[in-house]
Design an enzyme around this catalytic site. Structure first.
Site, PDB file in Angstrom:
ATOM      1  N   HIS A  99       0.839  -1.209   0.000  1.00 43.90           N
ATOM      2  CA  HIS A  99       0.000   0.000   0.000  1.00 43.90           C
ATOM      3  C   HIS A  99       0.868   1.251   0.000  1.00 43.90           C
ATOM      4  O   HIS A  99       0.620   2.194  -0.770  1.00 43.90           O
ATOM      5  CB  HIS A  99      -0.905   0.000   1.227  1.00 43.90           C
ATOM      6  CG  HIS A  99      -1.689   1.265   1.402  1.00 43.90           C
ATOM      7  ND1 HIS A  99      -2.915   1.462   0.807  1.00 43.90           N
ATOM      8  CD2 HIS A  99      -1.414   2.405   2.091  1.00 43.90           C
ATOM      9  CE1 HIS A  99      -3.363   2.671   1.125  1.00 43.90           C
ATOM     10  NE2 HIS A  99      -2.467   3.254   1.904  1.00 43.90           N
ATOM     11  N   GLU A 100       1.880   1.279   0.849  1.00 42.90           N
ATOM     12  CA  GLU A 100       2.767   2.448   0.890  1.00 42.90           C
ATOM     13  C   GLU A 100       3.565   2.570  -0.402  1.00 42.90           C
ATOM     14  O   GLU A 100       3.815   3.685  -0.879  1.00 42.90           O
ATOM     15  CB  GLU A 100       3.698   2.362   2.094  1.00 42.90           C
ATOM     16  CG  GLU A 100       2.983   2.343   3.445  1.00 42.90           C
ATOM     17  CD  GLU A 100       2.014   3.515   3.607  1.00 42.90           C
ATOM     18  OE1 GLU A 100       2.265   4.598   3.033  1.00 42.90           O
ATOM     19  OE2 GLU A 100       0.996   3.345   4.298  1.00 42.90           O
ATOM     20  N   HIS A 107       2.998   8.880  -6.881  1.00 45.27           N
ATOM     21  CA  HIS A 107       3.897  10.023  -7.011  1.00 45.27           C
ATOM     22  C   HIS A 107       4.647   9.968  -8.337  1.00 45.27           C
ATOM     23  O   HIS A 107       4.752  10.974  -9.055  1.00 45.27           O
ATOM     24  CB  HIS A 107       4.876  10.028  -5.837  1.00 45.27           C
ATOM     25  CG  HIS A 107       5.676  11.288  -5.740  1.00 45.27           C
ATOM     26  ND1 HIS A 107       6.792  11.393  -4.941  1.00 45.27           N
ATOM     27  CD2 HIS A 107       5.540  12.503  -6.343  1.00 45.27           C
ATOM     28  CE1 HIS A 107       7.286  12.618  -5.040  1.00 45.27           C
ATOM     29  NE2 HIS A 107       6.557  13.306  -5.897  1.00 45.27           N
TER      30      HIS A 107
END
Length: 223
Positions: A99-100, A107
């Protein structure tokens, strides 16, 4: 305001919803942290491989103290994983790490909502900090019964609204990151199908904390 029972009803509903979401998240994380994955990889290894699969080589993955303190910092391009995730080899660790990594992929892809949320952070922090003081000033200035009091009241509400906007924008950012995470785990064949479902349940539970934050903020704004 503090003597209005409706105010306490709104605050109480928000607190209960937030507590429920946090309990659900911690429960799901604790449950699936006990179930190891067949690959034996750590959360750090999963995050690094997902990043590499998407052609991202300039993001650092590092450990951070605490539990469920995981986050991606777009300013330093650093993916920070809590200790149970960084070195964990469980379904929960896989889900959170991916998820991170999903935020880092957002980005890299120039995902607009992530960029907006990052730019909105100082606005929301300022609005949140000033709103209560402006509203209290409005009360002392006669409230909406006086021109100055009415102006201050409107200003206070608008300042608080910046926080509500932040919690609203956070929803698509977090849901999209989870979607990218699950696709990355499945596409990279890092997990079996049953393991993928375990990771999904952890991410779904975590998503409810953001939903609860938005609802709580919206209820307060409407009040």
């Amino acid at each position: 305001m503090i003597f209005d029972p409706v105010y306490w009803l709104v605050i109480g509903a928000g607190v209960l919803l937030s507590v429920w979401a946090q309990i659900r998240t911690k429960s799901a994380f604790a449950k699936y942290s006990k179930i190891p994955t067949r690959s034996g990889m750590t959360g750090r290894e999963v995050a690094e491989r997902v990043l590499r699969d998407h052609g991202i080589h300039d993001v650092t993955v590092e450990a951070v103290p605490g539990t469920l303190t995981d986050h991606y910092d777009p300013r330093s391009r650093t993916l920070r994983l809590s200790e149970p995730v960084y070195g964990g080899r469980s379904m929960a660790a896989f889900g959170v790490a991916a998820h991170e990594a999903g935020h880092a992929i957002q980005h890299a892809d120039g995902y607009g909502m992530l960029a907006f949320r990052s730019a909105w952070v100082p606005v929301a922090n300022t609005g949140s900090g000033l709103s209560i003081f402006v509203i209290i000033m409005a009360v002392f200035m006669g409230g909406v019964a006086t021109p100055l009091g009415k102006t201050l009241a409107i200003a206070g509400v608008l300042l608080f609204a910046t926080t509500t906007v932040f919690t609203l924008v956070t929803l698509p950012v977090e849901f999209d990151a989870s979607k990218r995470a699950l696709l990355a785990l499945e596409g990279g064949r890092y997990v079996e199908q049953d393991e993928l479902m375990g990771a999904k349940k952890v991410l779904d539970a975590a998503a409810m904390t953001y939903v609860a934050a938005f609802i709580t903020s919206l209820l307060t704004l409407l009040y």
